[in-house]
Every structure is written in structure tokens, then in C-alpha cells.
Design an enzyme around this catalytic site. Structure first.
Site, PDB file in Angstrom:
ATOM      1  N   CYS A  87       0.890  -1.317   0.051  1.00  0.00           N
ATOM      2  CA  CYS A  87       0.016  -0.099  -0.171  1.00  0.00           C
ATOM      3  C   CYS A  87       0.658   1.437  -0.061  1.00  0.00           C
ATOM      4  O   CYS A  87       0.336   2.406  -0.468  1.00  0.00           O
ATOM      5  CB  CYS A  87      -0.846  -0.094   1.240  1.00  0.00           C
ATOM      6  SG  CYS A  87      -2.112  -1.364   1.186  1.00  0.00           S
ATOM      7  N   HIS A  93      -3.542   7.215   2.817  1.00  0.00           N
ATOM      8  CA  HIS A  93      -3.766   5.975   2.312  1.00  0.00           C
ATOM      9  C   HIS A  93      -5.072   5.395   2.728  1.00  0.00           C
ATOM     10  O   HIS A  93      -5.551   5.621   3.891  1.00  0.00           O
ATOM     11  CB  HIS A  93      -2.872   4.748   2.784  1.00  0.00           C
ATOM     12  CG  HIS A  93      -3.273   3.686   2.489  1.00  0.00           C
ATOM     13  ND1 HIS A  93      -3.693   3.102   1.160  1.00  0.00           N
ATOM     14  CD2 HIS A  93      -3.215   2.389   3.125  1.00  0.00           C
ATOM     15  CE1 HIS A  93      -3.878   1.653   1.076  1.00  0.00           C
ATOM     16  NE2 HIS A  93      -3.763   1.253   2.301  1.00  0.00           N
ATOM     17  N   ASN A 132     -10.315   0.120  -0.536  1.00  0.00           N
ATOM     18  CA  ASN A 132      -8.705   0.144  -0.272  1.00  0.00           C
ATOM     19  C   ASN A 132      -8.127  -0.442  -1.672  1.00  0.00           C
ATOM     20  O   ASN A 132      -8.362  -1.726  -1.692  1.00  0.00           O
ATOM     21  CB  ASN A 132      -8.218  -0.730   0.960  1.00  0.00           C
ATOM     22  CG  ASN A 132      -6.803  -0.839   0.830  1.00  0.00           C
ATOM     23  OD1 ASN A 132      -6.201  -0.260   0.152  1.00  0.00           O
ATOM     24  ND2 ASN A 132      -6.299  -1.329   1.930  1.00  0.00           N
TER      25      ASN A 132
END
Length: 361
Positions: free
Chosen positions: A117, A257, A287
């Protein structure tokens, strides 16, 4: 010698048409809209249907094509392309090589970067350093993942979290005081037991047993990852803010994020930043791993103005994390209106019309 900065001069993006909402997901696994919204903050997620020949590079290609169309850049003038992804189409060849071949970037070299990520954050720093060195003047950085391809839809703790999507940015050399100003990036090699995909690599090759045991899907211990993400992202953001003399008054946007809405709120609270200065699209994008940061830029582009101070932060497997400070280089409203609808979604909406519709909803 004149200082060279690396500035973002355009954004392109793509998310699949198919939307998996919480109501449909609750028919696949024991969960509910209320449970997901309370714990994660995701309402819907875009999913790339597993049709033959369609993987992460399919979404990345469309993001890059939209970027080139918006900016009017000649593909032959792009010197490098970096792909941040955990879900490359193949172990080899790289997604970057596929993209270069499909989009006509014949004068560019490219490679994939896997930092989970945090991948786009890392790739952006690498691109900026290459440009600031004077060796390169124009680089494309793409972040994206097809997380549905490694999601176990019988695991209620992980399957509501993830979606699919990709976005790309163009970085160019400039003598102006805009662009990527500073970064604080770290990885500590910890957290293997908390966040991983156990099978599929050289340590545990694919077998009937690994498939039967669903070892090719994301495994996450949510509480441990949440705790580390809040701490590491907050510390990194605070470090960047302090050493660049930034305050809640002169920070225009926090770009976190999109892992969990509570993490985003906790990071903003650490630097006393109001929520209206936090880019959030987890509710309808979920996500997308390395895609979350550039997809935020793609969606919020109409609100960005030249001179805006942006703080990026991310946390991923490894554990890898960090924060970056970027001064935005152009007025986004005019550029966002140029996005060709056909590269975003089947239909007649322009990018601006889609953005306005999302905000009304």
C-alpha cells in the site's frame, strides 16, 4: 546551478464499471452494511470482472491513456514509467513492460515496484529523485491493484476492505518552487505474521494444497495492523510537518492511504487538521492498495490549485510507511474537465460530471 524540482502536471485514472455494494457482499459472506461502515467506512467498491486477459495492467493502461489524452503529451517524450502494484498480471514480464508496449512509450524504460500500500508513495519519491538529478525530465508513475484477485470472499474480516482501480501521474522537471519538496520513508521488515499473502512466491510455491487452504489471499490481523498504521503514519506526517514548518493553517490537503476511515481521522487529528482538509474516497473506492493515493488525486483534482500544500501518507505490508510533502503545480478544475469519458466508464458522463454527481450523492 539552478535547482530542478519534480512537479505533477497531470492525473489520469480508471475504475471498473461493476460496483459491489455492501448489500450484495452480505449475500456472499456473513456481514452487513452497518458492520462494515462502523468498522471500515466502505459502502461500495469497484471490481474488475475476471475476464480472460484482464488484470491490473488493463486498468493501468486506461489510466495512462487518459493521462496522455488530458495532457496532450507525446508518448515518445516520456522517458520512464514506474508501476507500483502488488497484483501484477504475471510474475514476469513486468506490468511496466506491458504498459509501455500498449501505450506507445517506446523511448521509456520501466519496472514494477512492490511496496504494497506504500508503493505509490515510494515510486513518487523515486521519480522525483530521478528528475531532480537532471537525468530525466518526464516520467509517468502508475499506482494500482486488482485486490479482488487476492481477496478471500469467505473472510468477513478482509473482503469488505478491498476494491480495484488504478491511477497515473505525469511528473516533469521545473525550476519553479512547486512539486515534491520532502519525503520521510521507512520500512522495518516487521509484521510478516500480521499482514501477508502466504503462498505463490518462491518460499511457498503454488500447489493443490495452497489453493485448497486459500493461501493465495490476503491475510490480515486487523487490530495489529490498525495500531501500527495509526502510529507510523501519524509519526511520519508529524515529522514532515515539523521539518518543513507547516501548520494546520497552511496545509491544504492531507492525502492518506485509504485503508480505514478511522485511521484517516486519527492521522488528521494528530496534526489538528480538520476533516474538510482530508481527501477521503474510501466510502466508494475502498482500499485499492497502491492505487489509493493517485485515485484521491484523480477524484479531487477539480479542487486543487497551484501552490496548494499536500501531505501524502501511507502504510503497507512489510511494514512499509512514510509521508511526503508536495506543492501542487496547476489549477485542477480546468484539467479535470478534459478527461475523456470513455477511459473512465462506459457511458456519456465526462469526468467533471461524474465528480459532481458523486459529491451530490
Amino acid at each position: 546551478m539552478e535547482k530542478i524540482n519534480a512537479v505533477i502536471t497531470g492525473v489520469g485514472g480508471y475504475v471498473p464499471d461493476y460496483i459491489l455494494d455492501n448489500e450484495e457482499l452480505s449475500t456472499m459472506v456473513e456481514t452487513s452494511d452497518a458492520w462494515i461502515m462502523e468498522r471500515i467506512g466502505v459502502k461500495t467498491r469497484h471490481i474488475l470482472k475476471p475476464e480472460q486477459g484482464r488484470g491490473t495492467s488493463y486498468m493501468m493502461e486506461r489510466a495512462v491513456r487518459q493521462l496522455l489524452a488530458k495532457t496532450g503529451v507525446d508518448p515518445l517524450t516520456v522517458e520512464a514509467l514506474y508501476c507500483a502494484t502488488t497484483t501484477a498480471d504475471y510474475h514476469f514480464p513486468s506490468s511496466a513492460s506491458l504498459l509501455i508496449g500498449k501505450t506507445g512509450l517506446r523511448n521509456a524504460f520501466g519496472f514494477d515496484m512492490e511496496a504494497a500500500c506504500a508503493g505509490f508513495l515510494y515510486a513518487m519519491e523515486m521519480g522525483a529523485c530521478m528528475i531532480s538529478s537532471g537525468r530525466f525530465r518526464r516520467i509517468i508513475i502508475v499506482g494500482g491493484d486488482q485486490m479482488s484477485s487476492i481477496t478471500n470472499y469467505t473472510d468477513r474480516n478482509t473482503c469488505p476492505i478491498f476494491g480495484d482501480g488504478a491511477a497515473a501521474v505525469l511528473m516533469e522537471a521545473t525550476p519553479e518552487a512547486v512539486g515534491l519538496m520532502d519525503s520521510y520513508l521507512r520500512v522495518d521488515g516487521q509484521g510478516y505474521t500480521n499482514l501477508r499473502m502466504e503462498a505463490g512466491g518462491s518460499a511457498c510455491p503454488a500447489s493443490y494444497e495452497t489453493v485448497d487452504k486459500r493461501l493465495h489471499s490476503v491475510y490480515q490481523e486487523g487490530r495489529q495492523v490498525f495500531k501500527h498504521a495509526v502510529t507510523k503514519m501519524s509519526d511520519a506526517v508529524e515529522t514532515i510537518v515539523k521539518r518543513n514548518g507547516l501548520t494546520k493553517e497552511n496545509i491544504t490537503w492531507l492525502v492518506p492511504h485509504q485503508a480505514n476511515v478511522r485511521i484517516e481521522s486519527a492521522v488528521a487529528s494528530r496534526i489538528n487538521l480538520s476533516e474538510d482538509k482530508v481527501m477521503i474516497n474510501i466510502d466508494h473506492m475502498a482500499n485499492t492498495s497502491a492505487g489509493t493515493l493517485p485515485l484521491c488525486l484523480w477524484e479531487y483534482e477539480p479542487l486543487l490549485k497551484k501552490g496548494d500544500n499536500l501531505i501524502f501518507t501511507a502504510f503497507g505490508a512489510g511494514f512499509s510507511w512514510g509521508a511526503s510533502y508536495l506543492v501542487w503545480g496547476y489549477d485542477g478544475a480546468e484539467e479535470a474537465a478534459k478527461s475523456p469519458a470513455e477511459f473512465y466508464k462506459e457511458g456519456t458522463m465526462t469526468r467533471q460530471e461524474w465528480y459532481d454527481k458523486r459529491r451530490r450523492e
